[in-house]
Design a protein around this motif. Structure first.
Motif, short mmCIF file in Angstrom:
data_model
loop_
_atom_site.label_atom_id
_atom_site.label_comp_id
_atom_site.label_asym_id
_atom_site.label_seq_id
_atom_site.Cartn_x
_atom_site.Cartn_y
_atom_site.Cartn_z
N GLY A 1 0.82 -1.20 0.00
CA GLY A 1 0.00 0.00 0.00
C GLY A 1 0.85 1.26 0.00
O GLY A 1 2.08 1.20 0.15
N VAL B 1 -4.19 2.17 1.37
CA VAL B 1 -4.04 2.71 0.03
C VAL B 1 -4.74 4.07 0.02
O VAL B 1 -5.93 4.16 0.36
CB VAL B 1 -4.67 1.80 -1.04
CG1 VAL B 1 -4.69 2.49 -2.40
CG2 VAL B 1 -3.90 0.48 -1.11
N LEU C 1 -0.71 0.78 -8.20
CA LEU C 1 -0.06 0.13 -7.07
C LEU C 1 -0.24 -1.37 -7.23
O LEU C 1 -1.22 -1.82 -7.82
CB LEU C 1 -0.68 0.57 -5.74
CG LEU C 1 -0.30 1.92 -5.15
CD1 LEU C 1 -1.14 2.19 -3.89
CD2 LEU C 1 1.18 1.99 -4.81
#
Length: 125
Positions: free
Chosen positions: A8, A121, A17
């Motif tokens: 994250g 995140v 990501l």
């Protein structure tokens, strides 16, 4: 089963990501791995699931076409590749596991008995 999510971070909208979920400890002959997320003030929601033995996948509508769940290179690791991230994707992401076939797909958090700590995140606009 112990699960550890990682990867994250903070990213701008439109960025990418890759989250990783590593499983260790007790192993099963077949199991399904799921990713869930929880934003502040909201319930935990299903994101994606992966069948370790058969490679089956299923995604929540908000992430279809943007997220991909797949087997990782390391043993007992699953990735969640997240592309075209949006501020609405901001949440704590959790990986979870359940023993048995991935079919039929389990989309509820209470259907997964094994959980790891989450990874944050944050997507900025």
């Amino acid at each position: 089963v112990q699960l550890q999510a990682s990867g994250g971070g903070l990213v701008q909208a439109g960025g990418s990501l890759r989250l990783s979920c590593a499983a260790s400890g007790r192993t099963f002959s077949s199991y399904g791995l799921g990713w869930f997320r929880q934003a502040p003030g909201k319930e935990r929601e299903f994101v994606a699931t992966f069948g370790w033995n058969d490679g089956t996948t299923w995604y929540a509508d908000p992430v279809k076409g943007r997220f991909t769940i797949s087997r990782g290179n390391a043993k007992n690791t699953v990735y969640l590749q997240m592309n075209s991230l949006k501020p609405d994707d901001t949440a704590v992401y959790y990986c979870a596991a359940r023993e048995g076939s991935n079919l039929p797909y389990r989309l509820q958090a209470n259907q997964y008995p094994y959980w790891g700590p989450g990874t944050q995140v944050t997507v900025s606009s």
